[in-house]
Design a protein around this motif. Structure first.
Motif, PDB file in Angstrom:
ATOM      1  N   ALA A   1       0.823  -1.120   0.035  1.00  0.00           N
ATOM      2  CA  ALA A   1       0.042   0.125   0.082  1.00  0.00           C
ATOM      3  C   ALA A   1       0.859   1.131   0.043  1.00  0.00           C
ATOM      4  CB  ALA A   1      -0.911  -0.248   1.182  1.00  0.00           C
ATOM      5  N   LEU A   2       0.606   2.240  -0.753  1.00  0.00           N
ATOM      6  CA  LEU A   2       1.347   3.335  -0.983  1.00  0.00           C
ATOM      7  C   LEU A   2       0.886   4.546  -0.256  1.00  0.00           C
ATOM      8  CD1 LEU A   2       4.114   4.311  -2.545  1.00  0.00           C
ATOM      9  CD2 LEU A   2       2.421   5.059  -4.194  1.00  0.00           C
ATOM     10  N   ASN A   3       1.652   5.129   0.462  1.00  0.00           N
ATOM     11  CA  ASN A   3       1.176   6.509   0.974  1.00  0.00           C
ATOM     12  C   ASN A   3       2.581   7.705   0.518  1.00  0.00           C
ATOM     13  OD1 ASN A   3       3.372   6.117   2.621  1.00  0.00           O
ATOM     14  ND2 ASN A   3       1.944   5.743   4.416  1.00  0.00           N
ATOM     15  N   ALA A   4       2.427   8.930   0.976  1.00  0.00           N
ATOM     16  CA  ALA A   4       3.220   9.797   0.674  1.00  0.00           C
ATOM     17  C   ALA A   4       4.728   9.583   1.188  1.00  0.00           C
ATOM     18  CB  ALA A   4       2.883  11.218   1.258  1.00  0.00           C
ATOM     19  N   GLU A   5       4.796   8.680   2.300  1.00  0.00           N
ATOM     20  CA  GLU A   5       6.063   8.604   2.853  1.00  0.00           C
ATOM     21  C   GLU A   5       6.573   7.334   2.113  1.00  0.00           C
ATOM     22  OE1 GLU A   5       5.725   7.934   6.871  1.00  0.00           O
ATOM     23  OE2 GLU A   5       4.837  10.097   7.401  1.00  0.00           O
ATOM     24  N   GLY A   6       6.144   6.519   1.376  1.00  0.00           N
ATOM     25  CA  GLY A   6       6.644   5.378   0.783  1.00  0.00           C
ATOM     26  C   GLY A   6       5.695   4.117   0.677  1.00  0.00           C
ATOM     27  N   GLY A   7       6.270   3.018   0.415  1.00  0.00           N
ATOM     28  CA  GLY A   7       5.407   1.731   0.245  1.00  0.00           C
ATOM     29  C   GLY A   7       5.460   1.104   1.638  1.00  0.00           C
ATOM     30  N   ALA A   8       4.259   0.453   2.129  1.00  0.00           N
ATOM     31  CA  ALA A   8       4.226  -0.260   3.155  1.00  0.00           C
ATOM     32  C   ALA A   8       3.621  -1.672   3.035  1.00  0.00           C
ATOM     33  CB  ALA A   8       3.320   0.696   4.250  1.00  0.00           C
ATOM     34  N   ILE A   9       4.509  -2.673   3.549  1.00  0.00           N
ATOM     35  CA  ILE A   9       4.126  -4.060   3.311  1.00  0.00           C
ATOM     36  C   ILE A   9       2.826  -4.335   4.396  1.00  0.00           C
ATOM     37  CG2 ILE A   9       4.501  -6.295   3.802  1.00  0.00           C
ATOM     38  CD1 ILE A   9       5.954  -5.638   1.189  1.00  0.00           C
ATOM     39  N   ARG A  10       1.848  -4.811   3.740  1.00  0.00           N
ATOM     40  CA  ARG A  10       0.527  -5.096   4.291  1.00  0.00           C
ATOM     41  C   ARG A  10       0.016  -6.379   3.947  1.00  0.00           C
ATOM     42  NH1 ARG A  10      -0.206  -0.486   7.649  1.00  0.00           N
ATOM     43  NH2 ARG A  10      -2.084  -1.923   8.548  1.00  0.00           N
ATOM     44  N   LYS A  11      -0.774  -6.925   4.774  1.00  0.00           N
ATOM     45  CA  LYS A  11      -1.755  -8.408   4.429  1.00  0.00           C
ATOM     46  C   LYS A  11      -2.469  -8.140   3.599  1.00  0.00           C
ATOM     47  CE  LYS A  11      -1.329 -10.321   8.976  1.00  0.00           C
ATOM     48  NZ  LYS A  11      -1.875 -10.854  10.242  1.00  0.00           N
ATOM     49  N   CYS A  12      -2.344  -8.850   2.446  1.00  0.00           N
ATOM     50  CA  CYS A  12      -3.380  -8.803   1.244  1.00  0.00           C
ATOM     51  C   CYS A  12      -4.742  -8.712   1.443  1.00  0.00           C
ATOM     52  CB  CYS A  12      -2.986  -9.896   0.298  1.00  0.00           C
ATOM     53  SG  CYS A  12      -1.069  -9.664  -0.567  1.00  0.00           S
ATOM     54  N   ALA A  13      -5.228  -9.515   2.649  1.00  0.00           N
ATOM     55  CA  ALA A  13      -6.716  -9.446   2.888  1.00  0.00           C
ATOM     56  C   ALA A  13      -7.213  -8.083   3.753  1.00  0.00           C
ATOM     57  CB  ALA A  13      -6.664 -10.610   4.133  1.00  0.00           C
ATOM     58  N   GLU A  14      -6.140  -7.243   4.006  1.00  0.00           N
ATOM     59  CA  GLU A  14      -6.789  -5.991   4.498  1.00  0.00           C
ATOM     60  C   GLU A  14      -7.358  -5.170   3.465  1.00  0.00           C
ATOM     61  OE1 GLU A  14      -4.152  -3.883   7.375  1.00  0.00           O
ATOM     62  OE2 GLU A  14      -2.602  -5.308   6.817  1.00  0.00           O
ATOM     63  N   GLU A  15      -8.220  -4.140   3.925  1.00  0.00           N
ATOM     64  CA  GLU A  15      -8.765  -3.303   2.951  1.00  0.00           C
ATOM     65  C   GLU A  15      -8.465  -2.012   2.875  1.00  0.00           C
ATOM     66  OE1 GLU A  15     -12.936  -3.944   3.718  1.00  0.00           O
ATOM     67  OE2 GLU A  15     -13.390  -5.950   3.022  1.00  0.00           O
ATOM     68  N   PHE A  16      -7.978  -1.659   1.804  1.00  0.00           N
ATOM     69  CA  PHE A  16      -7.652  -0.038   1.548  1.00  0.00           C
ATOM     70  C   PHE A  16      -8.223   0.230   0.177  1.00  0.00           C
ATOM     71  CE2 PHE A  16      -3.964  -1.712   3.991  1.00  0.00           C
ATOM     72  CZ  PHE A  16      -3.950  -0.986   5.156  1.00  0.00           C
ATOM     73  N   ARG A  17      -8.143   1.678  -0.007  1.00  0.00           N
ATOM     74  CA  ARG A  17      -8.360   2.215  -1.233  1.00  0.00           C
ATOM     75  C   ARG A  17      -7.287   1.694  -2.443  1.00  0.00           C
ATOM     76  NH1 ARG A  17      -9.011   6.682   2.267  1.00  0.00           N
ATOM     77  NH2 ARG A  17     -11.195   7.399   2.436  1.00  0.00           N
ATOM     78  N   TYR A  18      -7.536   2.079  -3.560  1.00  0.00           N
ATOM     79  CA  TYR A  18      -6.758   1.457  -4.592  1.00  0.00           C
ATOM     80  C   TYR A  18      -6.765   2.374  -5.663  1.00  0.00           C
ATOM     81  CZ  TYR A  18     -11.340  -0.146  -6.207  1.00  0.00           C
ATOM     82  OH  TYR A  18     -12.708  -0.270  -6.555  1.00  0.00           O
ATOM     83  N   ILE A  19      -5.815   2.384  -6.851  1.00  0.00           N
ATOM     84  CA  ILE A  19      -5.451   3.120  -7.857  1.00  0.00           C
ATOM     85  C   ILE A  19      -5.274   2.031  -9.003  1.00  0.00           C
ATOM     86  CG2 ILE A  19      -3.831   4.851  -9.141  1.00  0.00           C
ATOM     87  CD1 ILE A  19      -2.945   5.482  -6.104  1.00  0.00           C
ATOM     88  N   CYS A  20      -6.157   2.399  -9.905  1.00  0.00           N
ATOM     89  CA  CYS A  20      -6.077   1.638 -11.532  1.00  0.00           C
ATOM     90  C   CYS A  20      -5.575   2.484 -12.130  1.00  0.00           C
ATOM     91  CB  CYS A  20      -7.560   1.271 -11.656  1.00  0.00           C
ATOM     92  SG  CYS A  20      -8.360   0.296 -10.642  1.00  0.00           S
ATOM     93  N   GLU A  21      -4.969   2.073 -13.392  1.00  0.00           N
ATOM     94  CA  GLU A  21      -4.315   2.914 -14.701  1.00  0.00           C
ATOM     95  C   GLU A  21      -4.748   2.144 -15.765  1.00  0.00           C
ATOM     96  OE1 GLU A  21      -0.022   3.145 -14.364  1.00  0.00           O
ATOM     97  OE2 GLU A  21      -0.007   1.036 -14.950  1.00  0.00           O
ATOM     98  N   LYS A  22      -4.896   3.064 -16.799  1.00  0.00           N
ATOM     99  CA  LYS A  22      -4.851   2.444 -18.149  1.00  0.00           C
ATOM    100  C   LYS A  22      -4.680   3.384 -19.245  1.00  0.00           C
ATOM    101  CE  LYS A  22      -9.733   3.548 -18.535  1.00  0.00           C
ATOM    102  NZ  LYS A  22     -11.421   3.182 -18.711  1.00  0.00           N
ATOM    103  N   LYS A  23      -4.527   2.771 -20.318  1.00  0.00           N
ATOM    104  CA  LYS A  23      -4.285   3.949 -21.576  1.00  0.00           C
ATOM    105  C   LYS A  23      -5.376   4.693 -22.128  1.00  0.00           C
ATOM    106  CE  LYS A  23      -0.320   1.180 -23.349  1.00  0.00           C
ATOM    107  NZ  LYS A  23       0.373   0.668 -24.477  1.00  0.00           N
ATOM    108  N   PRO A  24      -5.398   5.777 -22.174  1.00  0.00           N
ATOM    109  CA  PRO A  24      -6.516   6.416 -22.967  1.00  0.00           C
ATOM    110  C   PRO A  24      -7.177   5.898 -23.985  1.00  0.00           C
ATOM    111  CG  PRO A  24      -4.767   8.082 -22.533  1.00  0.00           C
ATOM    112  CD  PRO A  24      -4.138   6.613 -22.249  1.00  0.00           C
ATOM    113  N   SER A  25      -8.367   5.678 -24.047  1.00  0.00           N
ATOM    114  CA  SER A  25      -9.032   5.011 -25.306  1.00  0.00           C
ATOM    115  C   SER A  25      -9.408   5.858 -26.372  1.00  0.00           C
ATOM    116  CB  SER A  25     -10.397   4.560 -24.775  1.00  0.00           C
ATOM    117  OG  SER A  25     -11.273   5.309 -24.105  1.00  0.00           O
TER     118      SER A  25
END
Length: 275
Positions: free
Chosen positions: A251-275
């Motif tokens: 999970a990423l925040n302004a201070e860097g990446g943090a290892i978390r359990k994959c079963a935890e719930e956080f917001r997320y960021i998706c990316e894609k190319k413009p259509s």
């Protein structure tokens, strides 16, 4: 001396008159010894009987030593005192044990409260950071909304709710999901979890991110961190803190990446190319 009773009587000595002396023949010199008339009285000595001796001895013994009844009474009193002391000692011992248990419980509760207070303080710091980042996010979101609206006038290539930057479209979720669910959501919208390629993209993301899942994970302790596209993570971009054994996600925040359990719930960021 006390065993005999003595009776004393007077002894009386009588001297005869001169006439009686003249009448006595002169040749009776042998009888001159009787010139004095002596009267004896009897001296009576009384020796007590054996019974009286025994009574006297018993009386003396009864004076010197306590009776059996007195000894029994003293024994009973001493026994009662001993029992009272034992009962008192038992009660004091029980009270001491109770106090010891109470003090130990209070110490344990104090340690637990200190641990909770430490966690609460840490949570307060995290909440403060997230609040600041939220405020920044809201400000950035307002700015990007303006940018999107201006680009919309020029016919934006990104879908509604997505932000265009550097030739990519980004979606910052409001809902929380596990890492796997986040990955599935991005796939269902013809996108993937965020893969950061360079510093310029990282700077853009850092202005909006606050503990969001990104497309960086590992399958186990023997495997390295990899992005969604299969490339290895470079520490030149940012450091991943608190690595733990086993499967884990970032999970990423302004201070860097943090290892978390994959079963935890956080917001997320998706990316894609413009259509």
């Amino acid at each position: 001396m006390s065993e005999q009773s003595v009776t004393y009587m007077d002894l009386r000595f009588h001297t005869p008159a001169e006439q009686k002396r003249k009448r006595r023949p002169k040749h009776t010199r042998d009888t001159e010894f009787s010139e004095q008339e002596v009267t004896y009285s009897h001296l009576k000595f009384h020796i007590p009987s054996e019974q009286q001796k025994q009574q006297t001895s018993t009386s003396a013994e009864s004076t010197d030593y306590p009776t059996p009844t007195s000894s029994w009474l003293v024994t009973v009193i001493l026994g009662l005192l001993c029992m009272a002391l034992l009962v008192t000692a038992g009660v004091l011992g029980a009270k001491f044990l109770q106090l010891s248990h109470r003090v130990r419980r209070q110490n344990e509760e104090l340690i637990e409260k200190q641990a909770i207070l430490g966690n609460f303080t840490q949570l307060q710091e995290t909440l403060k950071n997230c609040t600041n980042q939220r405020d920044d996010l809201q400000a950035q979101k307002a700015n990007f909304s303006k940018v999107v609206s201006r680009k919309g006038e020029k016919c934006s290539l990104c879908s509604e709710g997505w932000i265009e930057h550097g030739g990519k479209c980004y979606h910052f979720s409001e809902e929380r999901r596990t890492w796997k669910k986040s990955q599935e959501y991005c796939s269902s919208h013809n996108s993937r979890l965020l893969v950061i390629k360079n510093k310029e993209e990282l700077d853009f993301i850092n202005r909006l991110v606050c503990f969001h899942w990104i497309g960086l994970s590992r399958g186990g302790a023997a495997t390295a961190m990899k992005w969604e596209d299969g490339t290895a993570h470079s520490t030149d971009l940012f450091q991943v803190k608190k690595e733990t054994p086993g499967e884990s996600c970032v999970a990423l925040n302004a201070e860097g990446g943090a290892i978390r359990k994959c079963a935890e719930e956080f917001r997320y960021i998706c990316e894609k190319k413009p259509s």
